[in-house]
Scaffold this active site. Structure first.
Site, PDB file in Angstrom:
ATOM      1  N   ASP A 426       3.989  -3.264  -0.157  1.00  0.00           N
ATOM      2  CA  ASP A 426       3.477  -2.492  -0.638  1.00  0.00           C
ATOM      3  C   ASP A 426       4.652  -1.274  -0.449  1.00  0.00           C
ATOM      4  O   ASP A 426       5.368  -1.668   0.594  1.00  0.00           O
ATOM      5  CB  ASP A 426       2.118  -1.817   0.062  1.00  0.00           C
ATOM      6  CG  ASP A 426       1.817  -0.407  -0.375  1.00  0.00           C
ATOM      7  OD1 ASP A 426       2.103  -0.026  -1.545  1.00  0.00           O
ATOM      8  OD2 ASP A 426       1.610   0.457   0.645  1.00  0.00           O
ATOM      9  N   ASP A 865      -4.205  -1.735  -0.517  1.00  0.00           N
ATOM     10  CA  ASP A 865      -3.465  -3.064  -0.442  1.00  0.00           C
ATOM     11  C   ASP A 865      -4.410  -4.166  -0.041  1.00  0.00           C
ATOM     12  O   ASP A 865      -4.067  -5.320   0.314  1.00  0.00           O
ATOM     13  CB  ASP A 865      -2.541  -2.857   0.657  1.00  0.00           C
ATOM     14  CG  ASP A 865      -1.359  -1.648   0.341  1.00  0.00           C
ATOM     15  OD1 ASP A 865      -1.090  -1.677  -0.994  1.00  0.00           O
ATOM     16  OD2 ASP A 865      -0.938  -1.104   1.148  1.00  0.00           O
TER      17      ASP A 865
END
Lengths: 919, 331
Positions: A426, A865
């Protein structure tokens, strides 16, 4: 003043009542029907009907086993392993005369192995039980009749109880908000435990109950809540409140969820609706999918192979045994007379050689049981626990500032760390530290702000042209002498600072610009009583940066009520600070599809203002014809900002006339109060109708700070041959720049960019023919991918970087294209996916995992995420600022991205080697 | 060559006093994996020298072992087939089971080389499964050791008791099937005495077979197995039984019969008068008489020497190959 405001409130709400009722009718059939059958008798949990319903108490248990079920359940778990089953069968057989050795020697190792693992389970479960116990025995004030509130334990709460929750306490169950210490019955809630967002959320009760502000009000309070059955959806709630013979619709706005925390509010009253395991949190609690490491799977295969060879050996052995036994008596003559085959038991009887052979088979299975390494499992388990301790105790992975050591949450993936092939990362909060700094702005076509960003530095280094940036370097020297920097603010420009902006050419626009920054947000100020300093609690770090910037530049936002925003601002005419308050009429909230937020306020002169900020693409198309004065200049500046790795937002405003507002307000409230499924669409439509013909003010740019040591870490990982993919929700330009800043992209790398921003597609989009768009987009994506393939295959000396945007990614992930995409992606040294949704992140992860068959590692910090972390072979959570959601679903938690280097290259490597040499 | 385990971790752990309630992990050299470690790195020189060294050590040992083994003189004489009278060769089992036929058989053996005393006399059986599951278990060690456990015949199936239910001592298939051929040796006209004492393990005599346990009801059943035992001699002195009861692991095995404590000269002819009682014909096993001397390595066995030579040779070969590779094409 206060009374007036209240009246106004009532007026507004009265309006919503009628709307509410209208929508209630269409929902009425649902409430009480299947799926919507829950009834709570507020303040009367003892009445006959309530006890009849038999809702569970608020006792929560997250333990896997209870005292009674521990043995059967845990044993069952244990015997899901093939080896254990085998040993159990062997153990049982060893009690029969078939056994070649005594029963104890067969059964004892099994008992030890199972005993150890079960003891481990038991200890873990005991810890969980203690946690539950602590939870269940927390105290809360509950109404005992006669307007007295007594402390009671959480576990004793029942559906229908009226409870009073005080500041900074957790809600014991899902509550219906009745009233709060605020007059307008709002309260602020922190939902960090639920979704990992640290910002405060605003909840507001129904108007009818908002006056129940005192203990004494509850003496005769009676109401019936009818609502949906328990479900796991955190953001929906359908129900109705029957109070004083009136039906009122309920929405999620009134629902306080268990495990969230009351903030900034002295106390609230609420009715318990869902208790215990019915609460939304508990309904949401799912066990993360259990992951197994490659080595373990391999070991299982080996065990199967050994089992197979064991059976083979036994079979061959018993066949020969059968033949020999059969031969022992031939024509009534004993062959091997010394075995006395004439006087024998079934096991050796020549006349029944087949049976004897079968029985021999069982014996042989027992005899050769040393083939199956039962102790191996235990040894591996112990080694892994030790490795986990090593990881947890590593000083190199301890983060001093946040006081967080690394934490390996599961022990069975340690050695996988050493085999990672692809890292899917991420960006926000992982590569960057998710703290924004207001660094530049463009107002009325003039660029302000002289700060230098990390990306610019990297670019300067890359281009080798320090000349261009010399003034900035000087500026940096200056800054060191300045007063200590405010967090989130890194803006230096003497033209606008210290009130100098009044002398700038477009002073009025500058004023409006900063005013907008100070008003258009959802942050909440918190005044520190001692120092008088104001800190802000905002939904996102961007917003905090804006508010801080505004206050640093002379527009200090200091107070927010439900309806008013108060600001200290600098009056350009008098040069003095004046207090102004704006009446907040509507907030058109930010969401990812709208990509903008607006507020409608009435200023002290009675003018209605729509203040709006948002992403460039949505904002520019909403500008009025005469509001585009600085469009070109601003666009150019924004382009520069994006190049410098900054996040940009466009600011614009508009004055509304009363009629227009009235029409909008009606439409908007109606949409807001509808309970139907298309509520969001309606709200959006209403908002869309007013957010047009805006006048451009300028643009802001905030820098997303990189975390410490990220570029070095990525460099090292790249040297180790690990591929790094960045999956981000950011714009392509930003993503590319961050890529450069963290040395993911290097000069001399050939960039393959796949995007759907081509003019043909845009043309099609204007037509609005969805099929045509779909077809054309897909073709274009496929075309671009094949082009890329050609490029990569034609030259092998060059390294490539693939950059793809979310829209194209959606097409690239389709079944027939994804292999093509993957082929291209694996030939590239680094891959950046921009504008990708959480779902796409998970899909990409799965694609990589299944497509290449190599070990993938997901790293991220936010709730978005989670999918990626769970999908990847190893999920690593950054225990940073975005809450614990990612950590909870990860396998290993670390505090900073740079620790990944040590985790993978040192611990992973060692763990793998050690496990391998042990096996 | 020593790789310090600390590797990349430079003493960040010392100093910096931990804050109160800090979650900072405790520092110890163990948890930080900074303990010194030793790990050999296989460099070519290292590998080559190790291989050479192993070769140098192993080859002489192998040569010595082979020489020792070759010094051993061994005479093997198979007599099971030869000792059957011509007219009975088609029905060997009938021959062996017929008690009326005299089983005496005479063999002449020529000594090929000087044999120094003691010369061990073995009998070798073939295709005889002393390791059969049923056979191995068919004994009772308690009974053999202890007079008070005389009646304990558990595990001795099917040779527990006589047909009228009296317990057998020693019980079980092993004892029952005791080898019963006998050998008498003469050189010229002079008999060679065969010493049959001290042929079993001392520990067996002292601890496993009781000196107050006497054979009882042995070989009294309806089916006679092997040798009959002297009921007046305690088990601890029945050394042929003790030897027999140490069951062999393989179907071909030798058991010690006795020792000839006289040197034999080259070209001596020894006459063996043997009683061919034992039935190996029904399971087509062979019987052999073995006379052997011993060396410091025991009996004749080339395997050990060959194994040493092979490993040593291989090491030399690898060492030279590596050397050549290293010299011709160094990395």
């Amino acid at each position: 003043m206060a009374g007036g405001r209240r009246k106004k409130n009532f007026l507004r709400k009265l309006y919503s009542f009628s709307c509410g009722k209208a929508s209630l009718d269409e929902d009425h059939s649902q409430i009480g029907g299947p799926g919507f059958s829950r009834i709570a008798f507020a303040n009367d949990p003892d009445c006959f009907e309530a006890t009849n319903l038999g809702y569970p108490a608020n006792y929560v248990s997250t333990t896997k086993y209870s005292l009674a079920t521990f043995f059967p359940k845990a044993l069952f778990e244990q015997f899901r392993r093939v080896a254990n089953i085998y040993f159990l069968v062997t153990g049982c057989l060893s009690f029969t005369p078939l056994a070649p050795y005594s029963a104890v020697s067969a059964i004892l190792p099994l008992i030890i192995v199972i005993g150890v693992t079960m003891a481990k389970e038991a200890v873990e479960d005991w810890r969980r039980y203690q946690q539950d116990n602590e939870m269940n025995n927390r105290k809360v004030k509950v109404h005992r009749g006669d307007a007295t509130f007594d402390d009671t334990e959480w576990k004793n709460l029942r559906v229908g109880d009226v409870v009073k929750v005080e500041k900074d306490n957790f809600f014991p169950a899902d509550l219906l908000l009745l009233s709060s210490s605020y007059e307008d019955a709002i309260c602020y809630v922190e939902t960090m435990n639920l979704d990992g967002e640290t910002n405060l959320k605003l909840k507001q009760s129904l108007e009818v109950t908002s006056n129940l502000q005192d203990d004494s009000n509850f003496r005769h309070f009676k109401a019936v809540v009818r609502c949906e059955d328990p479900n796991a959806n955190l953001y929906t709630f359908v129900g109705s409140l029957e109070y004083q013979d009136q039906q009122y619709p309920l929405s999620p706005q009134q629902l306080l969820l268990r495990d969230s925390k009351l903030r900034n509010t002295d106390y609230v009253y609420g009715v318990v609706i869902f208790t215990g395991h019915d609460t939304k949190v508990m309904q949401n609690a799912t066990n993360p999918p259990s992951k197994r490491s490659k080595i373990e799977r391999k070991m299982d295969k080996i065990i199967y192979f050994l089992l197979f060879s064991l059976v083979l050996i036994s079979t061959v052995g018993s066949i020969f045994f059968g033949i020999a036994t059969d031969d022992d008596i031939e024509n009534h003559r004993m062959k091997r007379w010394y075995l006395r085959p004439d006087d024998t038991t079934i096991f050796y009887k020549p006349s029944e050689a087949a049976v004897a052979a079968l029985l021999h088979f069982l014996t042989a299975m027992m005899l050769y049981s040393y083939f199956i390494p039962i102790s191996l499992y235990v040894s591996i388990e112990i080694v892994k626990v030790l490795q986990t301790i090593f990881i947890n105790n590593d000083h190199e992975m301890y983060h001093e500032e946040s006081d967080k050591p690394a934490h390996a949450r599961t022990s069975n993936l340690n050695e996988e760390l050493g085999q990672v092939d692809t890292i899917l990362s991420d960006k926000t909060g992982t590569l960057t530290c998710n703290s924004m700094e207001f660094i530049k702005c463009s107002i009325a076509g003039t660029a302000y702000g002289l700060g230098v960003t990390e990306v610019e530095k990297a670019m300067a280094r890359r281009k080798g042209s320090p000349l261009l940036y010399e003034p900035d370097v000087e500026e940096e020297g200056h800054r060191d002498n300045n007063k200590p920097a405010v967090k989130g603010f890194n803006f230096t420009d003497n033209r606008v600072m210290n009130g100098n902006w009044v002398n700038e050419p477009h002073a009025d626009i500058i004023q409006k610009f900063f005013r907008l920054l100070a008003i258009c947000h959802t942050a909440i100020p918190e005044t520190d009583d001692e120092s008088g300093k104001i800190s802000y609690e905002a939904e996102s770090p961007d917003e905090a940066a804006f508010v801080i910037a505004a206050s640093e530049l002379g527009f200090q936002f200091y107070q927010r009520t439900q309806t008013n925003i108060s600001i200290h601002e600098l009056d350009p005419l008098s040069g003095k600070t004046v207090e102004r308050s704006y009446r907040l009429l509507n907030i058109l909230e930010f969401n990812s599809t709208r990509k903008r937020m607006s507020v409608i306020v009435r200023d002290e002169e009675g003018k209605l203002l729509l203040l709006s900020k948002g992403a460039d693409n949505v904002m520019f198309e909403r500008l009025a014809k005469d509001g585009r004065k600085f469009e070109d200049k601003t666009k150019e500046h924004m382009h520069n900002y994006a190049d410098a790795g900054l996040r940009t937002l466009v600011l614009a405003y508009r004055e509304l006339d009363e009629d227009e507002y009235a029409v909008f307000n009606e439409k908007f409230t109606e949409a807001k109060n509808s309970v139907s499924a298309d509520r969001d669409e309606k709200v959006e439509e209403a908002a869309d109708s007013i957010e047009r013909d805006l006048i451009l003010l300028g643009a802001t740019a905030v820098e997303d700070k990189l975390q410490n040591g990220v570029p070095e870490c990525i460099d090292k990982l790249a040297q180790a041959g690990i591929k790094i993919w960045v999956l981000t929700g950011d714009k392509m330009e930003t993503a590319i720049n961050i890529g450069f800043a963290c040395s993911l992209l290097r000069q001399g790398m050939k960039q393959i960019i796949i995007t759907l921003e081509s003019p043909e597609i845009k043309l099609l989009e204007k037509d609005g023919n969805k099929d045509a768009i779909f077809k054309a987009s897909k073709e274009s994506v496929i075309h671009q991918i094949t082009e890329g393939r050609k490029m990569t295959s034609s030259s092998d000396s060059q390294s490539f970087a693939l950059i793809i945007d979310g829209k194209s990614l959606a097409y690239a992930l389709e079944d027939n294209v994804k292999n093509l995409f993957l082929q291209l992606a694996v030939t590239c040294a680094s891959v950046i996916c921009c504008r990708s949704s959480p779902k796409q992140k998970a899909l990409v992860t799965r694609l990589v995992k299944e497509g290449t068959g190599k070990v993938t590692l997901g790293i991220g910090d936010g709730a978005n995420d989670v999918g990626m972390l769970q999908e990847a072979d190893i999920g690593i959570g950054i225990s940073g600022v975005e809450g614990m959601q990612a950590v909870m679903s990860s396998d290993v938690a670390i505090a900073q991205f740079r620790f990944l280097e040590r985790l993978l290259l040192v611990h992973g490597h060692w763990c793998y080697r050690r496990i391998a040499s042990m096996v | 060559m020593n790789n310090n385990g600390a590797g990349s971790s430079s003493g960040s752990g010392d100093a910096s006093p931990a804050r109160r309630n800090s979650k900072r992990p405790k520092y110890s050299r163990f948890t930080q994996q900074e303990l010194p470690a030793c790990k050999p790195i296989l460099t070519p020189q290292w590998v080559i020298s190790v291989f050479t060294l192993v070769g140098i050590i192993f080859v002489p040992i192998g040569v010595a072992a082979l020489l020792a083994s070759n010094d051993v003189v061994e005479i093997i004489d198979r007599y099971d087939a030869v000792c059957v009278p011509q007219n009975m060769t088609n029905d060997k089992v009938g021959y062996i089971q017929n008690d009326a036929i005299d089983k005496t058989c005479t063999r002449r053996i020529k000594v090929p080389k000087d044999m120094n005393q003691p010369i061990y006399v073995y009998y070798q059986l073939d295709n005889f499964y002393q390791n059969h599951r049923r056979y191995v278990k068919s004994r009772n060690d308690g009974q053999l050791r202890d007079r008070s456990k005389e009646n304990d015949t558990s595990g001795c199936d099917p040779e527990k008791t006589t047909s009228n239910g009296v317990p057998i001592v020693p019980c079980g298939l092993i004892a029952w099937s005791l080898f019963n051929d006998t050998y008498n040796f003469t050189r010229g006209n002079k008999a060679l005495t065969v010493n049959t004492t001290d042929i079993s393990w001392k520990s067996d005599r002292d601890h496993k077979f009781g000196d107050d346990v006497f054979p009882k009801n042995f070989q009294n059943g309806n089916l006679t197995g092997g040798k009959k035992l002297d009921p007046n001699k305690p088990l601890s002195q029945q050394e042929d039984l003790i030897v027999w009861m140490r069951t062999a692991a393989l179907p071909t095995f030798r058991k010690l019969y006795g020792r000839i404590e006289v040197d034999l000269k080259e070209n001596d002819t020894i006459t063996v008068t043997l009683k061919n009682y034992y039935n190996t014909y029904s399971f087509s096993g062979k019987k052999k008489l073995v006379l052997s001397t011993t060396s410091w390595l025991g009996g004749k066995n080339n395997f050990l020497g060959i194994a040493y030579l092979t490993v040593g040779g291989l090491c030399f070969f690898l060492a030279t190959t590596f050397t050549v590779v290293y010299l011709v094409k160094p990395r």
